[in-house]
Scaffold this motif. Structure first.
Motif: not given
Lengths: 247, 247
Positions: A225-227, A229-231, A233-235, B161, B174, B226
Motif C-alpha cells: 500500500t505504501w509503495g 500510494k507513494l507513487k 502521491v508523487f503523480g 520506488r 520532480k 510531499w
C-alpha cells in the motif's frame, strides 16, 4: 549491518530490530538483536545491538554472568538509575572491544558495536541511551525522542516526517514498518524477520514481544500500500515546468 | 559530503547536484559540482563530483589544461567513445589521488572523490559511468539506469520506488527534488541551491542549465506538499493490530 530503532512515546517505548547478521554475503544467519533484563515491578531494560556480533554477544554474556556471580546488587539487574545502567553497559562494551583488540588485530573498529539501551527503573522516567563503541553515551533528544543504529539513513526521512510522541503503539509499529520496509528494499544487509518489543510506561512489566516473519500479512499490506500510494502521491505533485524557471 | 544523482531516461540525461562543500562545520562554501565539456554536434560530457574538493578541482583542471595544451585530439574533448572518456577521467582521478597522497599524509582516503560521468558522443548511445577513487569504473545498470554519489542513502528509497526511464524531464526533476528534499531534511552536509542539467538524447547540444535557489517556489511547494501528503497516506495505512499477531 543491522537496523534498529527505539521510539520514546508518551505512552511507552517501542523497539524494533531486524535479525540478519552477516560476515560477508556468503555467511549470513539470524540472531535476535534485542536483549532484555527484567525485575518485574522494579526494572525493565532493553538493549539493541548493531555492529560486530561477537562484541555484542560478549557484552550481553558478561552482563549476564556478572549478575549471576555478584548477585543483583552489583550488576545490570541491580542498577538504581538508567544513567547507571548506561554507564555499566558502556564500560562493558569498551572493555570487550579493548580486550579483543589486544589479540594482534590492529583495526579495532572491526570489533565495534553501537548500542541502544532503553527502559525504566522504579521511581524514574523511561529513557533511551545511545552507547558508542568508546563506552560513552548520550540520552535521547527531548525534541526528537527516537534513536537509530546500524543502517539508519534509508529509513530516517519517514521517521523525521511522521514521528510524533503522542502516537499510539499501533501507529508507532506502522511507522517502524514503513521505515524498515524502505531500508530492506534498499539494502541487502537488513532483512526480515523483524523483532518488536513494546514497553508500557510505568508498567515495569516485560511488555509485548513479537516477531514479524517474512510472510507477515500486515507487513506485506503496508509495504504494498505504501509503495502504490507513494507513487500516487508523487503523480499528484505538480510537475516541474521549465517555463517558470529562469537560469 | 555532497549528493549528486544522474538519471538516464529514454529521452535524455538528467543531472542534479547540491552545491555545499565543507571542511568542518565552520568552513562551508558553495561550489558547482557539475562540470561540462562540449563540442556541439560531436560530444557532450557532464561530470558530477563528490568527495574531496581539492581532488575534484584538480581532476577537472588537469583535464581542461590537457585539452588546451595537447589540442582536442588527445584530451577529454577528443575522445571518440564514452568508454574512452571514462577511462581518461578515471586515470586522471587516480593520478591526482596518488600524487596528493605522496605529501606525507598517510590516510589516502582523505583525498578520495567519486565521480559520475555522463553524456553522449556522436555515433554512440548516451551513457552514465560511476568512477571510483581507484580510477576504475562501472557503467549504469540497464535495469535501474540511475547513479548516485555522496550522501546517497536518504534519497534512494523514493528513486527505487518511483523512477521509470519513460518519465518526462519534468517528472524526473520532480522525482529528484523529492529525493534531494528528503536528504536535505536529514543531513546538514547537503544543501541548496541545487544545480540541474538536462541533456536531450541525440541533440549533442549543451542542453538546459538551471539553478534552484533556496527560496525556489516550486521546490518549496513540492517539499511541503510531499510532507503533508506523506503524513496523509501514512494515516490512511491500516493500523497495526496486536490481536492479529501471535507471539
Amino acid at each position: 549491518m543491522s537496523y534498529c530503532v527505539a521510539l520514546r512515546l508518551d505512552s511507552g517505548l517501542v523497539f524494533m530490530a531486524d535479525t540478519l547478521t552477516n560476515a560477508g554475503v556468503d555467511n549470513i544467519s539470524h540472531y535476535s538483536k534485542i536483549h532484555h533484563w527484567s525485575r518485574p515491578g522494579e526494572l525493565q531494560l532493553f538493549l539493541l545491538t548493531a555492529g560486530n556480533l561477537a562484541t555484542s554477544q560478549a557484552v550481553v554474556s558478561h552482563l549476564n554472568e556478572a549478575s549471576k556471580l555478584s548477585g543483583k546488587n552489583e550488576s545490570i539487574l541491580g542498577v538504581t538509575s538508567m544513567f547507571q545502567a548506561a554507564k555499566l553497559v558502556g564500560q562493558q562494551l569498551r572493555e570487550v572491544i579493548v580486550d579483543m583488540s589486544k589479540g594482534g588485530q590492529e583495526a579495532s573498529n572491526k570489533f565495534d558495536a553501537t548500542l541502544i539501551l532503553g527502559g525504566q527503573i522504579k521511581g524514574e522516567n523511561m529513557s533511551l541511551y545511545l552507547i558508542y563503541p568508546e563506552g560513552n553515551f548520550i540520552e535521547v533528544s527531548e525534541y526528537e525522542p527516537f534513536l537509530q543504529i546500524g543502517e539508519t539513513k534509508y529509513g530516517k526521512p519517514i521517521i523525521v516526517r511522521a514521528f510524533d510522541p503522542v502516537m499510539t503503539f499501533e501507529e508507532a509499529v506502522k511507522l517502524l514498518i514503513v521505515s524498515f520496509d524502505s531500508t530492506i528494499k534498499a539494502n541487502l544487509s537488513v532483512a526480515m524477520p523483524l523483532h518488536l518489543r513494546i514497553y508500557e510506561k510505568d508498567s515495569l512489566e516485560s511488555g509485548r514481544d513479537l516477531t514479524l516473519e517474512e510472510n507477515n500479512a500486515y507487513f506485506q499490506t503496508v509495504s504494498e500500500t505504501w509503495g502504490s500510494k507513494l507513487k500516487e502521491v508523487f503523480g499528484q505533485l505538480p510537475d516541474f515546468s521549465f517555463s517558470n524557471e529562469v537560469k
